[in-house]
Design a protein around this motif. Structure first.
Motif: not given
Ligand SMILES: [Fe+2]
Length: 213
Positions: A93-98
């Motif tokens: 998971l990450s708050p940075i959209e990829t």
């Protein structure tokens, strides 16, 4: 029990506890990481103290205890598996959209048709996992696939390359979504998946193949 610190450590979260909000609240991440995940590490360290498992890497402990009948091994597997699974979940998971790119994007197109179809299959697997467990994107025999596992079980225990996972234990979503696991899955899969992490895991598998070619 020994007082010295155990061999296994709680890996740091790759972001702040509030970084996944509002999709996953700081309260959920706080409880999930500082209570559930941390307790698995602490319990594992108590269980392996003085055993041959204390000198193994975490992955080796999971593989060495998977499917064993002994009560001690079952407990060690459950806690070692959950430590590994949670480390892997936080990094999925990450708050940075990829977006999927490169070899991963091509493999998704080849095996699912589109990333929307893949996301729908992951959501279905997570929804249909009866009780606690995990939904996974894996790469097996040169093909991507979606799997679901119960409790602490993971594909890694069988030597299958995991690319990403979503935790569907109630503690992962109940504070934010109550009983609505499908809503949690839909939000997490659309907003928080780190496709770069999945791509790195796929690339790691390809390296020895390329080197041997
Ligand atoms: Fe969890």
């Amino acid at each position: 029990m020994s007082d010295k610190p155990g061999p296994f450590k709680l890996s740091p979260l790759p972001y702040a506890e509030d970084a996944l909000a509002p999709t996953i609240s700081a309260k959920t991440v706080g409880f999930h990481y500082n209570k559930h995940h941390k307790t698995y590490v602490e319990t594992l360290n108590k269980l392996v103290a003085g055993t041959r498992y204390a000198d193994m890497k975490l992955e080796e402990v999971v593989r060495a205890t998977a499917g064993k009948d002994g009560e001690a091994e079952k407990k060690i597997f459950n806690n070692a598996g959950q430590v590994w699974n949670h480390d892997f979940y936080w990094r999925s998971l990450s708050p940075i959209e990829t977006k999927p790119s490169g070899d991963l994007k091509a493999a998704i197109a080849r095996d699912f048709g589109s990333s929307d179809t893949l996301i729908a299959e992951l959501a279905k697997a997570g929804k249909e996992q009866f009780g606690s467990g995990w939904a996974w994107l894996v790469s097996q025999n040169g093909k991507l696939a979606v799997q679901k596992t119960a409790n602490a079980i993971d594909p890694m225990a069988k030597g299958i390359n995991s690319l990403l996972t979503v935790d569907v234990w109630e503690h992962a979503y109940y504070l934010d979504y109550q009983n609505e696991r499908p809503k949690y899955l839909e939000a997490v899969l659309k907003k928080l998946i780190t496709w770069n992490f999945a791509g790195e895991n796929l690339a790691r598998e390809a390296e020895p193949v390329r080197a041997a070619a």
